[in-house]
Design an enzyme around this catalytic site. Structure first.
Site: not given
Length: 740
Positions: A417, A470
């Site tokens: 993330d 990401e």
């Protein structure tokens, strides 16, 4: 000395001990040989005890009644004729109540300094086996070895129900060279609740701290850590693991269903409760398999205190959330997925952590896991703390955690993330709010080193897993190997494609011709990285609207636009990711406190989108042209990239020698094009395997009656052509069938 005589302790040392301000309890508690005599001094601190006897470990004979030294519960005694520590037990009385227990302070240190060397160096990959609460058998006695890194603390104690949360009862042993404290506590059962009581460097008692390495925690909002005994889970996924590397090659089809475990489905009749891991294995897994996805990607399940963070502010990085069940039940979920041929990815959050007082923040009274300077250690976007990636123990904590999920739970990869927030020192900061690196630049060199090291080590230890970034900027080489100068990820989310294509789709069709490049520009960089095309949870919350309601027009047009866009995406180069609910056109925005609106499937339009996604996954997996060259040039060429006035796009996908080519044509206007000419590379029949306007999907039924035969006229640089009916707001996928 004679037997039973009290040894002398200074009043100051006694006070430090009973007041919980002694940083070396093993120097005074437990058994100690008398250098000046032929005996053994035994000292015990049991707050509130009224009497303590020393018992033979095997016969339970009373060897000595210890004498009270202080009314707070300090006892001691002297055994003549014994010079070496030996196995004994204590019989303690609290008034009429009695208990027989082992003395934690008679056991030797279980952690050797050399074991902790790699932890401090930042290269330890199995730190959870050293720190945390690990079940052990020491000197033939079963118990739990607690170990925690708190180098600046004056005293650390394990507290829990087993000692009435009294920090004077179980102070820990310090390893000065590493700053790690440890204590073996015998006979603690599985599930024991505990925390650490820490006296900071200035003598201030901190809020009780959860264990950074806890493998289980209480159900939020309760915050204690939980002992999880090492089990003997019987995995049955050996065959899956053997073929995983082949399944995860960049040339293979990868279609990911992103899931928030707390809201895919709820038990509304039972207080709107979550599904458990086992219930998800029974309900989610068959659904994913039926829809044709290859993988489930779970939003974070490492324990988090606040439901509204969706798991992205984790506090128990080593603890699968008890919201959904036990660690072994999570293992059962993964094992069942593998048995059904479904891979499991997990969102992993090494970029920041919450400020909850029982968490990592100022863990020992100092900035330990985070940077001390807020310009490096505080995240303004999320009001969270940022890890100190330059500290070896923190690096080992994170590297080990990535390895932990793959090692202990057989996960098939991690989606990391907010990588951009880690890469840049000035991320979301104004001038003067960040500190440049040693070269004067904005790159976070320590975070970059960490990401490379995590990927290098994970791929070396677990070949064939997927490490996915990401990353929302143009950072070069995110999915290139570390030894080639990249960050070492296997894949990167294509955020540029996602933003451009959704922006285009939100426009009224009459205006789309002015923004044609939003749908074509992505091919310019499509093979710079190994891309995943993401339609994730972030696109359907916070006022962004659901995928369906992003689409313009009336209800029919919204459904048609969505179907056309999904088919466009599945025909476009890149692996696929779709957030739950998108596959059946969820109408409302995602709400983490509610299950998806499954009742919508009573309506044909929603069932149609669901069937389309099922069919898209089927053709994506079966046609090599749609996946083999997802991540490399040579498998794609435009046929029509400049039909701005018609808002039509057409391209070819190639699957390699012996594989039929696939033609994709998308029309993003409500106008039907009859007799539309598009080039074809090979003569013969082209089967219409996907028509997003098909009646079965809720469309108008315009199409080509199953396919079309080529004509000998060249077009679009190809030797022959097709005359097609191109439906309104629709995408066609046609495959060459030479034998028809």
């Amino acid at each position: 000395m004679t037997e039973g005589q009290s040894a002398s302790l200074s009043a100051a040392e006694v006070e430090r001990l009973i007041n919980g301000d002694h940083n070396d309890p093993f120097a005074v508690l437990g058994p100690h040989s008398d250098p000046d005599g032929d005996g053994l001094q035994v000292r015990v601190l049991l707050p509130g005890a009224t009497a303590v006897d020393l018992l033979h470990s095997e016969t339970s004979d009373c060897l000595l009644s210890l004498q009270p030294v202080h009314p707070a519960g300090l006892f001691e005694g002297y055994l003549e004729g014994r010079q070496q520590p030996f196995a004994y037990r204590l019989r303690a009385s609290w008034g009429p109540a009695q208990a027989v227990l082992h003395d934690p302070y008679r056991f030797p240190a279980c952690l050797a300094p050399e074991q902790l060397y790699y932890l401090a160096e930042g290269t330890e990959e199995f730190a959870w086996r050293l720190l945390g609460a690990n079940t052990r058998v020491v000197d033939g006695v079963a118990g739990v070895l607690f170990a925690v890194w708190a180098p600046n603390a004056r005293r650390v104690s394990v507290v829990g129900d087993f000692n009435d949360w009294n920090g004077c009862r179980h102070p820990m042993r310090l390893h000065p060279s590493s700053g790690v404290w440890e204590l073996f506590i015998p006979e603690l059962p599985d599930g024991t609740l505990y925390k650490y009581e820490i006296l900071g460097p200035r003598g201030v008692l901190l809020p009780l701290k959860a264990d950074p390495y806890a493998r289980g925690m209480q159900h939020p909002p309760q915050t204690a850590s939980r002992v999880v005994a090492e089990g003997a889970f019987q995995w049955g996924d050996g065959a899956w693991l053997e073929r995983r590397a082949a399944n995860h090659a960049v040339a293979q089809p990868i279609s990911i269903y992103e899931v928030h475990a707390g809201s895919w489905r709820r038990r509304e009749a039972e207080g709107n409760r979550y599904l458990s891991y086992l219930e998800m294995a029974e309900e989610l897994l068959p659904y994913v398999r039926e829809q044709g996805f290859t993988h489930i990607q779970l939003m974070p399940v490492s324990e988090y205190p606040f439901d509204g963070s969706w798991g992205y502010q984790p506090l128990g990085l080593y603890a699968p959330s008890i919201r959904f069940g036990t660690p072994d039940e999570f293992r059962r979920f993964v094992d069942t997925c593998h048995a059904e041929g479904i891979g499991v990815l997990l969102d992993w959050v090494p970029g920041h952590f919450p400020t909850d007082p029982h968490g990592l923040g100022r863990f020992d009274g100092t900035a330990l896991y985070e940077h001390a300077d807020r310009r490096q250690g505080f995240h303004p976007d999320w009001n969270t703390l940022i890890y100190n990636y330059g500290r070896g123990e923190v690096v080992s904590y994170l590297i080990s955690n990535a390895n932990y999920w793959l090692e202990e739970f057989h996960l098939d990869g991690l989606r990391v993330d907010a990588v951009a927030s880690m890469l840049y020192l000035d991320y979301s900061r104004r001038e003067g709010e960040w500190i440049a690196n040693l070269h004067g630049g904005r790159e976070n060199l320590e975070a970059i080193t960490l990401l490379k090291e995590v990927n290098r080590r994970i791929y070396a230890r677990h070949p064939g897993v997927l490490m996915v970034a990401e990353e929302s900027t143009a950072w070069p080489g995110v999915s290139q190997p570390v030894d080639s100068g990249g960050l070492g990820f296997g894949f990167k989310w294509n955020m540029g494609w996602m933003n451009d294509s959704l922006r285009y789709m939100e426009r009224d069709p009459v205006h789309r011709r002015f923004h044609h490049d939003e749908m074509t520009f992505g091919i310019v960089y499509a093979w710079d990285e190994n891309f995943v095309l993401p339609l994730s949870h972030d696109e359907v919350v916070h006022g962004k609207r659901s995928l369906l309601f992003k689409m313009p027009g009336d209800d029919w047009q919204q459904f048609a636009n969505l179907r056309a866009f999904l088919a466009f995406m599945w025909g476009y180069p890149g692996k696929k990711l779709l957030f739950m609910g998108g596959e059946f056109a969820q109408r409302r925005e995602w709400n983490h406190d509610r299950g998806l609106d499954w009742h919508l499937l009573e309506e044909p339009a929603h069932r149609g989108v669901q069937q389309l996604v099922r069919d898209l996954n089927a053709v994506y997996r079966s046609l090599a042209a749609l996946h083999r060259h997802d991540c490399e040039d040579g498998g794609f060429n435009w046929l029509q990239a400049n039909q701005r006035d018609l808002s039509v796009f057409a391209w070819l996908r190639w699957g390699g020698e012996g594989q039929p080519p696939v033609l994709v044509i998308a029309n993003f206007t409500p106008r039907v094009h009859h007799g539309y000419c598009v080039g074809a590379p090979l003569s013969g029949w082209y089967e219409e395997c996907i028509n997003s306007d098909a009646s079965a999907y809720g469309g108008s039924g315009q199409g080509n009656l199953g396919g079309a035969q080529t004509l000998p006229q060249p077009a679009d640089g190809q030797p022959c052509s097709l005359q097609l009916t191109v439906p309104p707001l629709a995408t066609l996928i046609l495959v060459h069938r030479p034998d028809r």
